[in-house]
Design a protein around this motif. Sequence first.
Motif, PDB file in Angstrom:
ATOM      1  N   HIS A   1      30.970 -22.753  -1.472  1.00 28.00           N
ATOM      2  CA  HIS A   1      31.775 -21.549  -1.560  1.00 28.00           C
ATOM      3  C   HIS A   1      30.905 -20.392  -2.024  1.00 28.00           C
ATOM      4  N   ILE A   2      30.998 -19.291  -1.332  1.00 23.22           N
ATOM      5  CA  ILE A   2      30.264 -18.095  -1.720  1.00 23.22           C
ATOM      6  C   ILE A   2      31.295 -17.002  -1.995  1.00 23.22           C
ATOM      7  N   VAL A   3      31.321 -16.547  -3.249  1.00 23.68           N
ATOM      8  CA  VAL A   3      32.300 -15.529  -3.636  1.00 23.68           C
ATOM      9  C   VAL A   3      31.665 -14.519  -4.606  1.00 23.68           C
ATOM     10  N   PRO A   4      31.722 -13.217  -4.321  1.00 23.81           N
ATOM     11  CA  PRO A   4      32.114 -12.649  -3.039  1.00 23.81           C
ATOM     12  C   PRO A   4      30.956 -12.708  -2.038  1.00 23.81           C
ATOM     13  N   SER A   5      31.271 -12.766  -0.798  1.00 19.79           N
ATOM     14  CA  SER A   5      30.232 -12.793   0.236  1.00 19.79           C
ATOM     15  C   SER A   5      29.616 -11.406   0.384  1.00 19.79           C
ATOM     16  N   GLN A   6      28.309 -11.411   0.643  1.00 16.90           N
ATOM     17  CA  GLN A   6      27.571 -10.164   0.813  1.00 16.90           C
ATOM     18  C   GLN A   6      26.818 -10.201   2.144  1.00 16.90           C
ATOM     19  N   PRO A   7      26.547  -9.047   2.738  1.00 15.01           N
ATOM     20  CA  PRO A   7      25.803  -9.048   4.020  1.00 15.01           C
ATOM     21  C   PRO A   7      24.477  -9.796   3.945  1.00 15.01           C
ATOM     22  N   GLY A   8      23.825  -9.754   2.793  1.00 18.19           N
ATOM     23  CA  GLY A   8      22.555 -10.467   2.616  1.00 18.19           C
ATOM     24  C   GLY A   8      22.699 -11.973   2.632  1.00 18.19           C
ATOM     25  N   ASP A   9      23.930 -12.463   2.582  1.00 22.35           N
ATOM     26  CA  ASP A   9      24.163 -13.908   2.669  1.00 22.35           C
ATOM     27  C   ASP A   9      24.123 -14.392   4.119  1.00 22.35           C
ATOM     28  N   SER A  10      24.084 -13.476   5.055  1.00 23.75           N
ATOM     29  CA  SER A  10      24.034 -13.852   6.468  1.00 23.75           C
ATOM     30  C   SER A  10      22.753 -14.635   6.733  1.00 23.75           C
ATOM     31  N   ALA A  11      22.919 -15.885   7.153  1.00 24.98           N
ATOM     32  CA  ALA A  11      21.787 -16.800   7.318  1.00 24.98           C
ATOM     33  C   ALA A  11      22.317 -18.102   7.896  1.00 24.98           C
ATOM     34  N   VAL A  12      21.418 -19.035   8.136  1.00 21.43           N
ATOM     35  CA  VAL A  12      21.815 -20.394   8.506  1.00 21.43           C
ATOM     36  C   VAL A  12      21.809 -21.246   7.245  1.00 21.43           C
ATOM     37  N   TYR A  13      22.869 -21.998   7.039  1.00 22.81           N
ATOM     38  CA  TYR A  13      22.993 -22.841   5.853  1.00 22.81           C
ATOM     39  C   TYR A  13      22.956 -24.308   6.279  1.00 22.81           C
ATOM     40  N   PHE A  14      22.023 -25.038   5.673  1.00 23.94           N
ATOM     41  CA  PHE A  14      21.877 -26.456   5.955  1.00 23.94           C
ATOM     42  C   PHE A  14      22.393 -27.268   4.769  1.00 23.94           C
ATOM     43  N   CYS A  15      23.163 -28.262   5.083  1.00 18.22           N
ATOM     44  CA  CYS A  15      23.583 -29.256   4.112  1.00 18.22           C
ATOM     45  C   CYS A  15      22.617 -30.431   4.218  1.00 18.22           C
ATOM     46  N   ALA A  16      22.255 -31.040   3.085  1.00 15.38           N
ATOM     47  CA  ALA A  16      21.343 -32.176   3.104  1.00 15.38           C
ATOM     48  C   ALA A  16      21.821 -33.216   2.103  1.00 15.38           C
ATOM     49  N   ALA A  17      21.506 -34.462   2.377  1.00 10.85           N
ATOM     50  CA  ALA A  17      21.908 -35.556   1.501  1.00 10.85           C
ATOM     51  C   ALA A  17      20.731 -36.489   1.269  1.00 10.85           C
ATOM     52  N   ALA A  18      20.746 -37.171   0.125  1.00 11.93           N
ATOM     53  CA  ALA A  18      19.642 -38.058  -0.223  1.00 11.93           C
ATOM     54  C   ALA A  18      20.137 -39.215  -1.071  1.00 11.93           C
ATOM     55  N   LEU A  19      19.335 -40.256  -1.086  1.00 12.33           N
ATOM     56  CA  LEU A  19      19.534 -41.348  -2.029  1.00 12.33           C
ATOM     57  C   LEU A  19      18.464 -41.183  -3.083  1.00 12.33           C
ATOM     58  N   THR A  20      18.841 -40.877  -4.310  1.00 11.83           N
ATOM     59  CA  THR A  20      17.824 -40.750  -5.347  1.00 11.83           C
ATOM     60  C   THR A  20      17.175 -42.112  -5.544  1.00 11.83           C
ATOM     61  N   GLY A  21      15.881 -42.056  -5.738  1.00 14.30           N
ATOM     62  CA  GLY A  21      15.137 -43.300  -5.830  1.00 14.30           C
ATOM     63  C   GLY A  21      14.624 -43.755  -4.487  1.00 14.30           C
ATOM     64  N   ALA A  22      14.964 -43.024  -3.450  1.00 13.37           N
ATOM     65  CA  ALA A  22      14.496 -43.386  -2.107  1.00 13.37           C
ATOM     66  C   ALA A  22      13.415 -42.423  -1.666  1.00 13.37           C
ATOM     67  N   ASN A  23      12.562 -42.060  -2.604  1.00 17.30           N
ATOM     68  CA  ASN A  23      11.402 -41.236  -2.274  1.00 17.30           C
ATOM     69  C   ASN A  23      11.744 -39.877  -1.683  1.00 17.30           C
ATOM     70  N   SER A  24      12.850 -39.322  -2.108  1.00 19.65           N
ATOM     71  CA  SER A  24      13.177 -37.928  -1.790  1.00 19.65           C
ATOM     72  C   SER A  24      13.519 -37.663  -0.332  1.00 19.65           C
ATOM     73  N   LYS A  25      13.722 -38.667   0.446  1.00 20.94           N
ATOM     74  CA  LYS A  25      13.999 -38.432   1.855  1.00 20.94           C
ATOM     75  C   LYS A  25      15.338 -37.722   2.016  1.00 20.94           C
ATOM     76  N   LEU A  26      15.306 -36.538   2.612  1.00 21.94           N
ATOM     77  CA  LEU A  26      16.517 -35.757   2.837  1.00 21.94           C
ATOM     78  C   LEU A  26      16.975 -35.914   4.279  1.00 21.94           C
ATOM     79  N   THR A  27      18.274 -36.051   4.446  1.00 15.82           N
ATOM     80  CA  THR A  27      18.875 -36.047   5.774  1.00 15.82           C
ATOM     81  C   THR A  27      19.671 -34.768   5.906  1.00 15.82           C
ATOM     82  N   PHE A  28      19.325 -33.960   6.899  1.00 14.80           N
ATOM     83  CA  PHE A  28      19.928 -32.642   7.068  1.00 14.80           C
ATOM     84  C   PHE A  28      20.997 -32.649   8.143  1.00 14.80           C
TER      85      PHE A  28
END
Lengths: 118, 113
Positions: free
Chosen positions: B76-103
Amino acid sequence: DARVTQTPRHKVTEMGQEVTMRCQPILGHNTVFWYRQTMMQGLELLAYFRNRAPLDDSGMPKDRFSAEMPDATLATLKIQPSEPRDSAVYFCASGLVRDGETSTDTQYFGPGTRLTVL
Amino acid sequence: DQQVKQNSPSLSVQEGRISILNCDYTNSMFDYFLWYKKYPAEGPTFLISISSIKDKNEDGRFTVFLNKSAKHLSLHIVPSQPGDSAVYFCAAALTGANSKLTFGKGITLSVRP
């Protein structure tokens, strides 16, 4: 201002040519990642290194891609021979895994290399 | 098979309003989640993260909510600003699994002045 640097920023080449992309991780970081961004797949992890040793390259096409860390300040990703389907933006990222921990908290990305294979 | 899904490719909101970016994941073993923001011709930059032991994390205008039972998180972004215009990636990881991120594939946010 510590940053991950990547060279070249743009590369246009012909199918069959060798391509080498370089990355300088943030000084002191011990983990380096290579990602590829495409419209279809988003951000895919290709390979990563800890203390210069490869930990996982399962995301990388083995027959044409290779990744190395000749020293702590340089990581390379090589494609030989290149194909049009390799066209993408390739990102390098680095992070720090502290003693006693098993993972980084944040990965810092470079600006990417935009590769076009004709 | 995409383990992290951002099903809406784009979102447009008015300046000052709330932006809600959604993300779903399929691997119940993921226990650490991050949002990255990316401007054109730049690499992604870390925005905010949340551990699975929490259901909310707030940093200024940015709040991430985690619903483990639904395997869903939102930014959630509140309040939204024009400078927030961008691509947003969500990523997930298993801690202890050597930092491998899945985007995920990313969501393009446009904030209209």
